[in-house]
Design an enzyme around this catalytic site. Structure first.
Site, PDB file in Angstrom:
ATOM      1  N   CYS A 139       0.781  -0.990   0.138  1.00 57.08           N
ATOM      2  CA  CYS A 139      -0.085   0.055   0.149  1.00 57.08           C
ATOM      3  C   CYS A 139       1.005   1.116   0.027  1.00 57.08           C
ATOM      4  O   CYS A 139       2.094   1.266   0.235  1.00 57.08           O
ATOM      5  CB  CYS A 139      -1.076   0.090   1.431  1.00 57.08           C
ATOM      6  SG  CYS A 139      -1.764  -1.447   1.370  1.00 57.08           S
ATOM      7  N   ARG A 141       1.317   1.868  -5.861  1.00 53.98           N
ATOM      8  CA  ARG A 141       1.455   0.782  -5.021  1.00 53.98           C
ATOM      9  C   ARG A 141       0.270   0.285  -4.685  1.00 53.98           C
ATOM     10  O   ARG A 141      -0.131  -0.757  -3.707  1.00 53.98           O
ATOM     11  CB  ARG A 141       1.982   1.266  -3.469  1.00 53.98           C
ATOM     12  CG  ARG A 141       3.316   1.816  -3.968  1.00 53.98           C
ATOM     13  CD  ARG A 141       4.153   2.513  -2.689  1.00 53.98           C
ATOM     14  NE  ARG A 141       4.030   1.225  -1.688  1.00 53.98           N
ATOM     15  CZ  ARG A 141       5.474   0.782  -1.258  1.00 53.98           C
ATOM     16  NH1 ARG A 141       6.287   0.934  -2.153  1.00 53.98           N
ATOM     17  NH2 ARG A 141       5.307  -0.141  -0.267  1.00 53.98           N
ATOM     18  N   TRP A 158      -3.979  -1.782  -1.091  1.00 55.82           N
ATOM     19  CA  TRP A 158      -3.708  -2.708  -2.051  1.00 55.82           C
ATOM     20  C   TRP A 158      -4.613  -3.798  -1.386  1.00 55.82           C
ATOM     21  O   TRP A 158      -3.732  -4.248  -0.458  1.00 55.82           O
ATOM     22  CB  TRP A 158      -2.498  -3.205  -2.512  1.00 55.82           C
ATOM     23  CG  TRP A 158      -2.367  -4.224  -3.581  1.00 55.82           C
ATOM     24  CD1 TRP A 158      -1.953  -5.761  -2.998  1.00 55.82           C
ATOM     25  CD2 TRP A 158      -2.828  -4.537  -4.837  1.00 55.82           C
ATOM     26  NE1 TRP A 158      -2.328  -6.685  -4.042  1.00 55.82           N
ATOM     27  CE2 TRP A 158      -2.792  -5.779  -5.296  1.00 55.82           C
ATOM     28  CE3 TRP A 158      -3.301  -3.550  -5.957  1.00 55.82           C
ATOM     29  CZ2 TRP A 158      -2.843  -6.190  -6.492  1.00 55.82           C
ATOM     30  CZ3 TRP A 158      -3.560  -3.833  -6.973  1.00 55.82           C
ATOM     31  CH2 TRP A 158      -3.157  -5.348  -7.364  1.00 55.82           C
ATOM     32  N   ASN A 213       0.380  -0.788   6.094  1.00 53.29           N
ATOM     33  CA  ASN A 213       0.786  -1.440   4.903  1.00 53.29           C
ATOM     34  C   ASN A 213       1.313  -2.866   5.191  1.00 53.29           C
ATOM     35  O   ASN A 213       2.370  -2.552   6.322  1.00 53.29           O
ATOM     36  CB  ASN A 213       1.875  -0.558   4.103  1.00 53.29           C
ATOM     37  CG  ASN A 213       2.471  -1.603   2.902  1.00 53.29           C
ATOM     38  OD1 ASN A 213       1.677  -2.487   2.551  1.00 53.29           O
ATOM     39  ND2 ASN A 213       3.547  -1.160   2.517  1.00 53.29           N
ATOM     40  N   GLY A 214       0.889  -3.974   4.954  1.00 51.98           N
ATOM     41  CA  GLY A 214       1.489  -5.117   5.314  1.00 51.98           C
ATOM     42  C   GLY A 214       0.335  -6.130   5.738  1.00 51.98           C
ATOM     43  O   GLY A 214      -0.970  -6.128   5.527  1.00 51.98           O
ATOM     44  N   GLU A 267       7.816 -20.203 -20.117  1.00 52.20           N
ATOM     45  CA  GLU A 267       7.715 -18.957 -19.600  1.00 52.20           C
ATOM     46  C   GLU A 267       8.780 -18.133 -20.013  1.00 52.20           C
ATOM     47  O   GLU A 267       8.700 -16.983 -20.548  1.00 52.20           O
ATOM     48  CB  GLU A 267       7.448 -18.890 -18.149  1.00 52.20           C
ATOM     49  CG  GLU A 267       7.522 -17.678 -17.205  1.00 52.20           C
ATOM     50  CD  GLU A 267       6.610 -16.596 -17.929  1.00 52.20           C
ATOM     51  OE1 GLU A 267       5.629 -16.888 -18.593  1.00 52.20           O
ATOM     52  OE2 GLU A 267       6.498 -15.639 -17.498  1.00 52.20           O
ATOM     53  N   LYS A 271       8.416 -14.562 -22.133  1.00 52.46           N
ATOM     54  CA  LYS A 271       9.170 -13.252 -21.609  1.00 52.46           C
ATOM     55  C   LYS A 271      10.067 -12.557 -22.498  1.00 52.46           C
ATOM     56  O   LYS A 271       9.848 -11.336 -22.810  1.00 52.46           O
ATOM     57  CB  LYS A 271      10.095 -13.431 -20.393  1.00 52.46           C
ATOM     58  CG  LYS A 271       9.276 -13.781 -19.039  1.00 52.46           C
ATOM     59  CD  LYS A 271       8.802 -12.604 -18.523  1.00 52.46           C
ATOM     60  CE  LYS A 271       7.252 -12.104 -18.494  1.00 52.46           C
ATOM     61  NZ  LYS A 271       6.223 -13.208 -18.378  1.00 52.46           N
ATOM     62  N   GLU A 293       7.715 -11.334 -25.618  1.00 58.80           N
ATOM     63  CA  GLU A 293       7.004 -10.025 -25.445  1.00 58.80           C
ATOM     64  C   GLU A 293       7.611  -8.832 -25.069  1.00 58.80           C
ATOM     65  O   GLU A 293       7.394  -7.758 -25.053  1.00 58.80           O
ATOM     66  CB  GLU A 293       5.681 -10.422 -24.282  1.00 58.80           C
ATOM     67  CG  GLU A 293       6.349 -10.567 -22.923  1.00 58.80           C
ATOM     68  CD  GLU A 293       5.198 -11.016 -22.010  1.00 58.80           C
ATOM     69  OE1 GLU A 293       4.069 -10.426 -22.203  1.00 58.80           O
ATOM     70  OE2 GLU A 293       5.435 -11.679 -20.884  1.00 58.80           O
ATOM     71  N   HIS A 296      12.386 -35.253 -31.519  1.00 55.85           N
ATOM     72  CA  HIS A 296      11.223 -35.542 -32.385  1.00 55.85           C
ATOM     73  C   HIS A 296      10.733 -34.431 -33.576  1.00 55.85           C
ATOM     74  O   HIS A 296       9.634 -34.161 -34.033  1.00 55.85           O
ATOM     75  CB  HIS A 296      10.079 -35.789 -31.467  1.00 55.85           C
ATOM     76  CG  HIS A 296      10.363 -36.970 -30.663  1.00 55.85           C
ATOM     77  ND1 HIS A 296      10.213 -38.447 -31.122  1.00 55.85           N
ATOM     78  CD2 HIS A 296      10.512 -36.981 -29.373  1.00 55.85           C
ATOM     79  CE1 HIS A 296      10.444 -39.111 -30.116  1.00 55.85           C
ATOM     80  NE2 HIS A 296      10.672 -38.233 -28.951  1.00 55.85           N
ATOM     81  N   LYS A 300      -1.803  -4.821 -20.356  1.00 47.70           N
ATOM     82  CA  LYS A 300      -1.632  -5.526 -18.837  1.00 47.70           C
ATOM     83  C   LYS A 300      -2.777  -6.654 -18.739  1.00 47.70           C
ATOM     84  O   LYS A 300      -2.372  -7.464 -17.976  1.00 47.70           O
ATOM     85  CB  LYS A 300      -1.441  -4.351 -17.614  1.00 47.70           C
ATOM     86  CG  LYS A 300      -1.414  -5.174 -16.489  1.00 47.70           C
ATOM     87  CD  LYS A 300       0.141  -6.053 -16.304  1.00 47.70           C
ATOM     88  CE  LYS A 300       0.208  -6.770 -15.191  1.00 47.70           C
ATOM     89  NZ  LYS A 300       1.162  -7.637 -15.354  1.00 47.70           N
TER      90      LYS A 300
END
Ligand code: AGP
Length: 619
Positions: free
Chosen positions: A2, A31, A79, A105-106, A488, A492, A495, A511, A614
């Site tokens: 946050c 944040r 958040w 925050n936490g 993955e 990365k 993109e 193969h 996003k």
């Protein structure tokens, strides 16, 4: 994750506390943006205002209902971790007597125990948050010790978990008190005014002179003084520093991009996702997974639906969940799932994995699964998003806002949450003994430190990436849990650097794909632990020899101490020894950094790559 701001200024600062706090929140909104709120100490006592949604909602509310001038104030952009993102759960929260306001925050791990204690003593809670518990504890402690700093010290010692707390008291118009444990808090030093913030972005518009607050310390700021004590009251002299970032860099924590910042956030993302998941006896308690235990016991199939990186997180988790629970796990691309007439019924658990919680392909697959009678559980990072609302249950990741389009910390947090789900099902169905589950949880808790070690030791990865800025094609090979890691890593690079990149199962190479190998072709190979089973390690070594014999440039990711790879590696990047099923959380990090660094060397926008969004909210 946050945003937190605190301000105190002399009376002659004509009560600009609100302006300073709101300006700081605007810089910290990256944040968290589930809600925003402020508390001011005015001539008439505490004034608070808070509103769900982005900061603009609070701004509009304040335009319609202005707050009185004040010289001390705190502000928060949320958040959400505990409790939906709504007006009631928005910070600040106030003590029962309305005299103390607090922002946080936490994650307070022991908030349920503390909440029960307060309610048993007659306190009526008004929100679902862990922060409100702190507000009431502060009220009680203040009655005992009579000053806010002492009250903060007393309460902070009772909290488990991670926290940055700021508080103000109605009778102290020139004081703000803050404390931290495993969550950031910095002090801004002004002339006749002082500041507090989650990071320097909160006050960089006013001062570049700052002070770092250490672990388990309590800071008290007035217009002309900053004093710091530890939890036992002993005076502390913190380190001062001068901020040399510009405001834009400050929002990225000094990193050149949000993606680099978020890669560095990964240890916290994994640690925070693990926080608060066990009760005092050590048993797993996933209190958000509100699915009847009887339903979960009769599940005979799990289908993971997701897209992109989230789908690869599901593929990694498949190996662990099947091994721990002995339930078959299928991983389906959400946009394929509902068009293939899947076999789904009341004994199917569908797990929808999504960072944004808004991906339309995944949402439509969720709707289809529920129509077919499946139980749907969402693993999502964004509180209050659509997919959790349309699922039967949710298991939130705690990665904090992920701003960069290319997903990194959310990927690790998704895998972590899926591991927790697998262990929870194993606990429920008795397919793993409690001590086995406890051991795996301990191994998971060791991961943040191992991820940090990979990040700190990635200098050579960055060098090699920069030297390959002209590469036109990179291949990625992996086996077992290394296979989704290879895919993955390829995603990365695609993109971010806009070049051909492809991930393969190492065993599949012969193969067909081996025809792609020619002199100098760069190939990453994720090598399993030599301590693993099924002699996978030796098979992957053979794969490396096959491609090297055909001219490939082999970039090997292997476990520290695995010297078997050295004769066949043009570059060897070592990661800390990790149990096989958990290894993807460290093995993927060099690939993230490689893609970031190569794209940066090409001068590309790594936070907002071309053609991408996003959150893909169209089918
Ligand atoms: C990953 O780097 C991409 N941004 C993309 O593949 C993403 O993972 C995918 O669109 C799914 O998004 P979600 O997790 O928000 O559902």
């Amino acid at each position: 994750m946050c945003g937190i701001v605190g301000y105190v200024g002399a009376q002659q600062a004509n009560g600009r506390a609100l302006d300073v706090v709101m300006g700081g929140l605007a810089r910290l909104e990256y944040r968290g943006y589930d809600s925003a709120g402020v508390a001011l100490v005015t001539d008439d006592g505490l004034a608070t205002a808070k509103k769900a949604g982005k900061l603009v909602n609070l701004t509009e509310q304040l335009e319609a209902h202005p707050m009185p001038p004040a010289t001390a104030g705190i502000g928060h952009t949320r958040w959400a971790t505990h409790g939906a993102p709504n007006d009631v759960n928005a910070h600040p929260h106030v003590s029962a007597d309305g005299r103390i306001a607090v922002i946080h925050n936490g994650i307070i791990e022991n908030f349920a125990t503390l909440r029960a204690e307060l309610e048993a003593a007659g306190t009526r809670m008004t929100s679902e948050t862990d922060t409100e518990v702190v507000a009431h504890l502060l009220g009680g402690a203040f009655e005992e010790v009579g000053d806010l700093t002492g009250a903060m010290r007393s309460v902070a010692k009772r909290l488990h978990g991670t926290f940055t707390l700021l508080a103000v008291h109605a009778d102290a118009p020139d004081v703000v008190v803050g404390t931290r444990h495993d969550s950031p808090l910095v002090v801004g030093l002004g002339e006749g005014e002082n500041f507090l913030g989650s990071d320097v972005a909160a006050f960089i518009a006013h001062t570049r002179e700052a002070m770092e607050l250490g672990q388990d310390q309590v800071v008290t700021i007035t217009p002309d003084d900053v004093s710091v004590v530890d939890f036992d009251g002993a005076h502390v002299e913190p380190r001062r520093f001068t901020v040399d970032w510009d405001a834009a860099a400050a929002e990225k924590g000094g990193f050149a991009s949000f993606m680099d910042k978020e890669i560095h956030d990964q240890p916290h993302a994994v640690a925070d996702t693990l926080l608060g998941r066990t009760d005092t006896s050590g048993r797993l308690v996933l209190d958000e997974v509100r699915v009847d235990e009887a339903v979960l016991r009769q599940i005979d199939k799990i289908i993971v639906i997701a897209c992109g990186t989230a789908a690869y997180a599901g593929q990694v988790a498949k190996y662990a969940i099947e091994h721990w629970c002995r339930i078959p796990v299928e991983v389906e691309l959400a946009h394929e799932f509902r068009y293939r007439d899947p076999v789904v019924n009341s004994k199917t658990l569908v797990v929808a994995v999504s960072q944004s919680g808004e991906t339309m392909d995944t949402l439509m697959a969720v709707r289809h699964a529920r129509e077919q009678g499946a139980t749907v559980l969402a693993i999502v990072n964004t509180h209050g998003s659509t997919i959790p609302r349309e699922s039967d249950a949710v298991l939130y990741t705690h990665a904090g806002p992920e701003v960069a389009v290319a997903s990194t910390k959310a990927f690790l947090a998704q895998i972590t949450a899926a591991y927790l789900l697998g262990l929870y099902l194993a606990q429920l169905r008795g397919t793993k003994f409690p001590d086995e589950i406890a051991q795996t949880l301990d191994e998971l808790r060791e991961l943040p430190e191992k991820i940090q070690a990979v990040i700190d030791g990635a200098g050579r990865v960055r060098e090699v990436a920069r030297s390959m800025a002209d590469a036109s094609s990179v291949l990625f090979l992996g086996r077992h849990v290394g296979y989704p890691v290879a895919m993955e890593g390829a995603l990365k690079l695609k993109e971010l650097a806009y070049i051909h990149a492809e991930g393969f199962a190492a065993g599949e190479l012969k193969h067909g794909p081996i025809a792609l190998i020619e002199e100098g072709q760069p190939v990453f190979i994720i090598v399993p632990s030599p301590r693993g089973r099924d002699s996978l390690h030796s098979k992957v070594i053979s794969n490396i020899q096959e491609i090297r014999a055909r001219g490939a440039r082999t970039l090997v990711i292997a476990e520290e101490g695995d010297t078997d790879v050295l004769p066949f590696a043009d570059e060897a990047f070592f990661v800390p020894r990790t149990p096989t099923l958990l290894a993807p959380l460290v093995a993927v990090v060099p690939l993230q950094i490689f893609a970031l660094e190569l794209a940066t060397a090409k001068g590309l926008d790594v936070d907002q790559p071309r053609n991408l969004a996003k959150s893909v909210t169209v089918e």
